[in-house]
Design a protein around this motif. Sequence first.
Motif, PDB file in Angstrom:
ATOM      1  N   LEU A 218       1.048  -1.038   0.214  1.00  0.00           N
ATOM      2  CA  LEU A 218      -0.231   0.022  -0.104  1.00  0.00           C
ATOM      3  C   LEU A 218       0.821   1.140   0.147  1.00  0.00           C
ATOM      4  N   LEU A 219       1.750   0.664   0.676  1.00  0.00           N
ATOM      5  CA  LEU A 219       2.622   2.458   1.171  1.00  0.00           C
ATOM      6  C   LEU A 219       3.759   2.261  -0.167  1.00  0.00           C
ATOM      7  N   THR A 220       3.859   1.206  -1.528  1.00  0.00           N
ATOM      8  CA  THR A 220       4.714   1.475  -3.162  1.00  0.00           C
ATOM      9  C   THR A 220       3.526   1.824  -3.293  1.00  0.00           C
ATOM     10  N   GLY A 221       3.462   3.900  -3.550  1.00  0.00           N
ATOM     11  CA  GLY A 221       2.743   4.185  -4.459  1.00  0.00           C
ATOM     12  C   GLY A 221       3.953   4.925  -6.166  1.00  0.00           C
ATOM     13  N   PRO A 222       3.608   6.203  -6.366  1.00  0.00           N
ATOM     14  CA  PRO A 222       4.029   6.157  -7.750  1.00  0.00           C
ATOM     15  C   PRO A 222       5.406   7.188  -7.098  1.00  0.00           C
ATOM     16  N   CYS A 223       6.258   7.204  -8.461  1.00  0.00           N
ATOM     17  CA  CYS A 223       7.922   7.567  -7.090  1.00  0.00           C
ATOM     18  C   CYS A 223       8.036   9.236  -7.921  1.00  0.00           C
ATOM     19  N   GLU A 224       7.633   9.658  -6.297  1.00  0.00           N
ATOM     20  CA  GLU A 224       7.852  11.303  -6.554  1.00  0.00           C
ATOM     21  C   GLU A 224       9.644  11.739  -6.387  1.00  0.00           C
ATOM     22  N   VAL A 225       9.881  12.216  -6.605  1.00  0.00           N
ATOM     23  CA  VAL A 225      11.365  12.815  -6.965  1.00  0.00           C
ATOM     24  C   VAL A 225      11.242  14.782  -6.307  1.00  0.00           C
ATOM     25  N   GLU A 226      12.018  14.961  -5.091  1.00  0.00           N
ATOM     26  CA  GLU A 226      12.165  15.930  -4.527  1.00  0.00           C
ATOM     27  C   GLU A 226      13.213  16.962  -4.612  1.00  0.00           C
ATOM     28  N   VAL A 227      13.266  17.557  -6.165  1.00  0.00           N
ATOM     29  CA  VAL A 227      14.724  17.886  -6.159  1.00  0.00           C
ATOM     30  C   VAL A 227      15.307  18.976  -6.046  1.00  0.00           C
ATOM     31  N   PHE A 228      16.015  20.109  -4.249  1.00  0.00           N
ATOM     32  CA  PHE A 228      16.611  20.849  -4.003  1.00  0.00           C
ATOM     33  C   PHE A 228      18.279  21.867  -5.285  1.00  0.00           C
ATOM     34  N   LEU A 229      17.397  22.701  -5.523  1.00  0.00           N
ATOM     35  CA  LEU A 229      18.395  23.524  -6.550  1.00  0.00           C
ATOM     36  C   LEU A 229      19.069  24.608  -6.075  1.00  0.00           C
ATOM     37  N   ALA A 230      20.192  24.444  -6.790  1.00  0.00           N
ATOM     38  CA  ALA A 230      20.926  25.712  -6.454  1.00  0.00           C
ATOM     39  C   ALA A 230      20.243  27.367  -6.316  1.00  0.00           C
ATOM     40  N   ARG A 278      22.670  23.720 -10.647  1.00  0.00           N
ATOM     41  CA  ARG A 278      23.397  23.225 -10.047  1.00  0.00           C
ATOM     42  C   ARG A 278      22.189  22.568  -8.373  1.00  0.00           C
ATOM     43  N   ILE A 279      22.151  21.482  -8.821  1.00  0.00           N
ATOM     44  CA  ILE A 279      21.950  20.210  -7.915  1.00  0.00           C
ATOM     45  C   ILE A 279      22.547  20.328  -6.665  1.00  0.00           C
ATOM     46  N   LEU A 280      21.304  21.000  -5.430  1.00  0.00           N
ATOM     47  CA  LEU A 280      22.360  20.492  -3.680  1.00  0.00           C
ATOM     48  C   LEU A 280      21.356  19.209  -3.683  1.00  0.00           C
ATOM     49  N   GLY A 281      20.307  18.740  -3.463  1.00  0.00           N
ATOM     50  CA  GLY A 281      20.060  17.650  -2.808  1.00  0.00           C
ATOM     51  C   GLY A 281      18.810  16.816  -3.528  1.00  0.00           C
ATOM     52  N   VAL A 282      18.828  15.511  -3.730  1.00  0.00           N
ATOM     53  CA  VAL A 282      18.107  14.744  -4.459  1.00  0.00           C
ATOM     54  C   VAL A 282      16.796  14.137  -3.002  1.00  0.00           C
ATOM     55  N   GLU A 283      15.757  13.791  -2.763  1.00  0.00           N
ATOM     56  CA  GLU A 283      14.619  12.393  -1.828  1.00  0.00           C
ATOM     57  C   GLU A 283      14.219  12.285  -2.515  1.00  0.00           C
ATOM     58  N   ARG A 284      14.073  11.467  -2.370  1.00  0.00           N
ATOM     59  CA  ARG A 284      12.152  10.619  -3.057  1.00  0.00           C
ATOM     60  C   ARG A 284      11.764  10.037  -1.931  1.00  0.00           C
ATOM     61  N   ARG A 285      10.208  11.455  -2.357  1.00  0.00           N
ATOM     62  CA  ARG A 285       9.168  11.052  -1.299  1.00  0.00           C
ATOM     63  C   ARG A 285       9.013  10.051  -0.898  1.00  0.00           C
ATOM     64  N   LYS A 286       8.305   9.512   0.832  1.00  0.00           N
ATOM     65  CA  LYS A 286       8.186   8.498   1.063  1.00  0.00           C
ATOM     66  C   LYS A 286       6.646   8.659   0.991  1.00  0.00           C
ATOM     67  N   ARG A 287       5.432   7.714   0.724  1.00  0.00           N
ATOM     68  CA  ARG A 287       4.307   8.222   0.948  1.00  0.00           C
ATOM     69  C   ARG A 287       4.365   6.911   2.667  1.00  0.00           C
ATOM     70  N   ASN A 288       3.366   7.600   3.533  1.00  0.00           N
ATOM     71  CA  ASN A 288       3.303   7.208   4.587  1.00  0.00           C
ATOM     72  C   ASN A 288       1.657   6.815   4.534  1.00  0.00           C
ATOM     73  N   LEU A 289       1.313   6.384   5.984  1.00  0.00           N
ATOM     74  CA  LEU A 289       0.528   5.767   6.226  1.00  0.00           C
ATOM     75  C   LEU A 289      -0.480   6.881   6.728  1.00  0.00           C
ATOM     76  N   GLU A 290      -0.224   7.738   6.694  1.00  0.00           N
ATOM     77  CA  GLU A 290      -1.545   9.267   6.885  1.00  0.00           C
ATOM     78  C   GLU A 290      -1.737   9.619   5.668  1.00  0.00           C
ATOM     79  N   THR A 291      -0.614   9.669   4.941  1.00  0.00           N
ATOM     80  CA  THR A 291      -1.011  10.125   3.322  1.00  0.00           C
ATOM     81  C   THR A 291      -1.860   9.144   2.327  1.00  0.00           C
ATOM     82  N   LEU A 292      -2.052   7.682   2.684  1.00  0.00           N
ATOM     83  CA  LEU A 292      -2.619   6.754   2.647  1.00  0.00           C
ATOM     84  C   LEU A 292      -4.086   6.713   2.653  1.00  0.00           C
ATOM     85  N   PHE A 293      -3.923   7.004   4.181  1.00  0.00           N
ATOM     86  CA  PHE A 293      -5.036   7.262   4.836  1.00  0.00           C
ATOM     87  C   PHE A 293      -6.073   8.214   4.278  1.00  0.00           C
TER      88      PHE A 293
END
Lengths: 303, 292
Positions: A218-230, A278-293
């Motif tokens: 259930l928590l494996t949803g679509p892959c969403e990536v957050e990219v932090f830029l300079a 210029r990319i400062l960071g990349v983070e894959r957004r995690k779906r949690n139960l609250e989001t699912l709910f």
Amino acid sequence: MIIHTEDLTKYYGCKLGNDRICLSVPEGHIFGFLGPNGAGKSTLVKMLVGLIHPTSGAGEVLGRPLGDTSARKRMGFLPETFRYQGWLTPAELLAYHGRLLGMEASQIGPATIDVMTQVGLADELRTKIRNFSKGMQQRLGIACAMLSGPELLFLDEPTSALDPLGRRHVRELLLGLKAKGTTIFLNSHLLSEVELVCDSVAVIDRARIVASGSLSELLTGPCEVEVFLAEPFRPAEETLAGVRGTLLESAPERLVIGLPDAEAIPALVAALVHEGTRILGVERRKRNLETLFIETVSEEQHG
Amino acid sequence: MASVWTRSAARRVLAVAALTFREARRRWVVVAAAAMTLGYLALYGAGLYFASRDIAGGAISSMDEVTIKMIGAQMLSLGLFPSSLIVGLVAVFSSVGSVSGELDSSVAHGPLTRPIRRSEYVLGKFVGLAAMLTVYSLAVMGSVVGLAVGFMDAPTDNLAAAIALFVLEPLILCGVAVFGSTRLPTLANGVLCTALYGIGFIGGVIEQIGSIISNQVMLNIGIVTSLLLPVDAVHRKAVTELLPSGVLLDPSGGGVSFGASAVPSGWMVAYAVAFPLIMILLGMRVLQKRDL
């Protein structure tokens, strides 16, 4: 399956309590049952433990039809509204429940000490229950449910009256019980707690199951990536199209991009760098139960 | 039914009964009633003491032995009705919330998810309350009879049967109240049971007057109310069993039989014995079917 229901339906007069509930809980699992207030969680639990009769449909608990008293020897139940005779001591209360369970007098004493120790109330055996705080009464309720070493435990909001330390204690207790093979049906509002202990969950909304499955599924949803830029940057459409990405959110120095799967993340980063940002960071957004709910319940309410 | 009555079922019933008995003793209605009963017995004993002192001291010199016996019987019959009333009210108020109270407060949810049938739970409740009421009514009625016999040498006839019938009175009320509590909220059940008790009493009085004036309609009203709640009929039968015939000076003592025709039949007594059991069977059925 230790719990299995087929089209279990309950009407209170004209009001629908549960609508064609089909549920299967595997043995040894901690099963989380979630839903907003009034969705029908307690109705289902009460049908499973035999307190209310289904209007239609069928179900089995521990291989016995719903309401069968013999199955109750092998299960324990903590009601949401846990109330006990205040004039009794825990020792007396558990002795009463032990007799109802058919336990021998010689078994009740050691079992009482064991469960009271597990819930951290071993020193309160002779204290009148009316002197207990709400949290202590809830822990006593858990001890009572565990008294006969049941194969199946129904816990309806078992940590609602507990402080964070108490919640942690109960969480560890549940995981310990699971390690011993006990199946736990956990009805809770505390999604973070459920997420920490449950193997599988079901979400009920407006009397119907709207999502169910293993937590990992259930928590494996679509892959969403957050990219932090300079610096502020907006990628070209062809750059995103090259990695089959979709721009979901765009802030001056932050992008949220949807991808078909995690395998596409390195290609996305390479394409963005190639485009000159210029990319400062990349983070894959995690779906949690609250989001699912919230997603599941609000989809139902709006759809 | 045979399979129901296994040893383990009996153990479960006794577990509920034992807890109910302990709880009933603690109820304020029982504690208050016990205190008031002691006061009532003290007052009754004082009356008997002064009456017996005057008789023994020759203050009422003109009385012969038969008259003294009649006074003793009258004093005894006068003591029985309020005692029966107190015991009856204790029976009603200690039983009206026996099941409903525990359902309303969710206390019953724990026990009723144990391997106990709801019928066993209802039976356990009744047995526990019946045990408490038996002890209480034996103590009250035993004291009244003991005081009347001790001070006034009141004559008694069939004491064992009379005491058994006195004990049956609160058990009838307890049966009705436990049955009601399987369906009704505590307050509504209390009002209903008290009203039924009152109707039964009035019906008994109408029956007795009907007996005096030979009015069949009035007699029938009494029979119908006795069928609804046979407490008053049992009380009249108990008084008839206790007091030898012809010893009452004046039948004005409440509940005392006015004449032979108003004495309940053996069938009515048998019905009264079965009555609490019928009520409990109905209560078992109601609780089995309802959602908790």
